[in-house]
Design a protein around this motif. Sequence first.
Motif, short mmCIF file in Angstrom:
data_model
loop_
_atom_site.label_atom_id
_atom_site.label_comp_id
_atom_site.label_asym_id
_atom_site.label_seq_id
_atom_site.Cartn_x
_atom_site.Cartn_y
_atom_site.Cartn_z
N SER A 124 -25.23 28.89 -83.70
CA SER A 124 -25.04 28.48 -82.30
C SER A 124 -24.38 27.10 -82.20
O SER A 124 -23.74 26.78 -81.21
CB SER A 124 -26.37 28.48 -81.54
OG SER A 124 -27.27 27.54 -82.07
N GLY A 171 -35.82 22.52 -90.07
CA GLY A 171 -35.97 23.89 -90.49
C GLY A 171 -34.64 24.61 -90.33
O GLY A 171 -34.30 25.05 -89.23
N THR A 173 -32.04 27.67 -90.71
CA THR A 173 -32.33 29.07 -90.39
C THR A 173 -32.70 29.88 -91.63
O THR A 173 -33.64 30.67 -91.60
CB THR A 173 -31.10 29.71 -89.71
OG1 THR A 173 -30.77 28.90 -88.58
CG2 THR A 173 -31.38 31.13 -89.26
N ASP A 201 -32.57 20.06 -84.01
CA ASP A 201 -32.73 21.49 -83.79
C ASP A 201 -33.98 21.92 -84.56
O ASP A 201 -33.92 22.19 -85.76
CB ASP A 201 -31.48 22.23 -84.29
CG ASP A 201 -31.62 23.73 -84.13
OD1 ASP A 201 -32.70 24.20 -83.72
OD2 ASP A 201 -30.63 24.45 -84.43
N ALA A 203 -35.95 24.56 -83.93
CA ALA A 203 -36.24 25.88 -83.35
C ALA A 203 -37.54 26.48 -83.90
O ALA A 203 -38.43 26.86 -83.14
CB ALA A 203 -35.07 26.81 -83.60
C1 LIG Z 1 -32.39 26.39 -86.71
C2 LIG Z 1 -32.16 27.35 -85.58
N1 LIG Z 1 -31.59 26.89 -84.46
C3 LIG Z 1 -31.34 27.69 -83.41
C4 LIG Z 1 -31.69 29.03 -83.44
C5 LIG Z 1 -31.39 29.89 -82.27
O1 LIG Z 1 -32.53 30.14 -81.59
P1 LIG Z 1 -32.63 31.21 -80.42
O2 LIG Z 1 -32.65 32.53 -81.09
O3 LIG Z 1 -33.91 30.83 -79.77
O4 LIG Z 1 -31.45 31.04 -79.53
C6 LIG Z 1 -32.30 29.55 -84.59
C7 LIG Z 1 -32.70 30.96 -84.64
O5 LIG Z 1 -33.12 31.49 -85.61
C8 LIG Z 1 -32.54 28.68 -85.68
O6 LIG Z 1 -33.09 29.13 -86.81
#
Ligand SMILES: Cc1ncc(COP(=O)(O)O)c(C=O)c1O
Length: 376
Positions: A124, A171, A173, A201, A203
Amino acid sequence: MKNLTPEDKNRIDELKNHLQERKNHLLGYPVTLNFDYSLLYKFLQYPVNNAGDPFYMDGSHHMNTHSIEREVIHFFANLLKAPENNYWGYVTNGSSEGNLYALYLAKRLYPGGVVYFSEESHYSIEKNIDILGLNYQKVKSQPHGEIDYKDFEEKILLHQDQPAIIIANIGTTFKEAKDDIKPIQDILGKCKVKKYYIHCDAAFCGSYAQFLTPKPHFDFSEGADSIIVSGHKFLGSPIPCGIIIVLKHNKERISNYVDVLDSLDDTITGSRNAITPLIIWYMIRTVGTEGIHHQLNECLNLAAYTRIKINHLGIKAWRNPNALTIIFPRVSKALQYKWQLAAHGAFSHLIIRPGITKDMIDSFITDLKNDVNYRK
Ligand SMILES: Cc1ncc(COP(=O)(O)O)c(C=O)c1O
């Protein structure tokens, strides 16, 4: 309104049964499984909408849950050590939106700024940069997933005179590696970058990272300008959502009053989900900080157990310190689908969250032992 036909009823029953079965085999994606929000079902009878600023107290539209949303923001601002009286936020539809909001805010504060993010950042980030038309530098990651500070410094030196907008991953992904905003700020200081903005970030880890030892450096007291945490990940929600917290004095520079809304337009979308703030509020009231801390400890124990069990099969599995994500060589498609594992390049991963049981892990280990990719 007519009733559903027997075929329609069958269809939704089958879908529900399918989801129930798949829920018991959901190891690869970072969502909590064991929640019960049935007390909130009664809110599904109202056309609620949280459009506008949850902190704008006037407004002519009253079918919202803004008062509850404000409590959710207060909770996370406190957890993430935001300065008293200088924070603001809202419940987003996920962390992708939170990342977009932070980049939008940073762009408005520092036009011409360059965004720095590591190659392990969530997809993203790059998409949001594209939407906003920002300049960027992608920074290398270390093998375990944390940003490469040496490469960060080299990239910063290429644009020393421009404001820096930094995305730190609390963290990543795939490997759940945590960037450290202390060395990031040291490098900015050393390179004499005066204007910068740090967005974390967080998340997946943002809701529990404060309880880890050692505690990762990522909160407002340590230099963050904004933080996003997903609501549907470690906390648990049947509807995706996120909590974005920013500094109020920054956000005030971009708010616009909108007549038709009779409120401030300072969120990404107009209409906003009014049920998700209730869900997160319910979690706060029933699980709360103590519960999150307890769940974290249980998950850490199960993560350690899982890694050892996989290692005992002769398979090289690893996890970052204090991570709930276990990484191992990529499994077959059949096993990946059965257990809904995420895969990236040569690796697969599974993530321990509340609701994952030892029985599920043991059953997965039996399958893994027989997986064709690992047969000698
Ligand atoms: C580090 C990180 N940022 C952003 C996101 C996006 O999150 P969302 O699915 O809530 O839009 C994720 C999703 O796995 C993520 O791991």
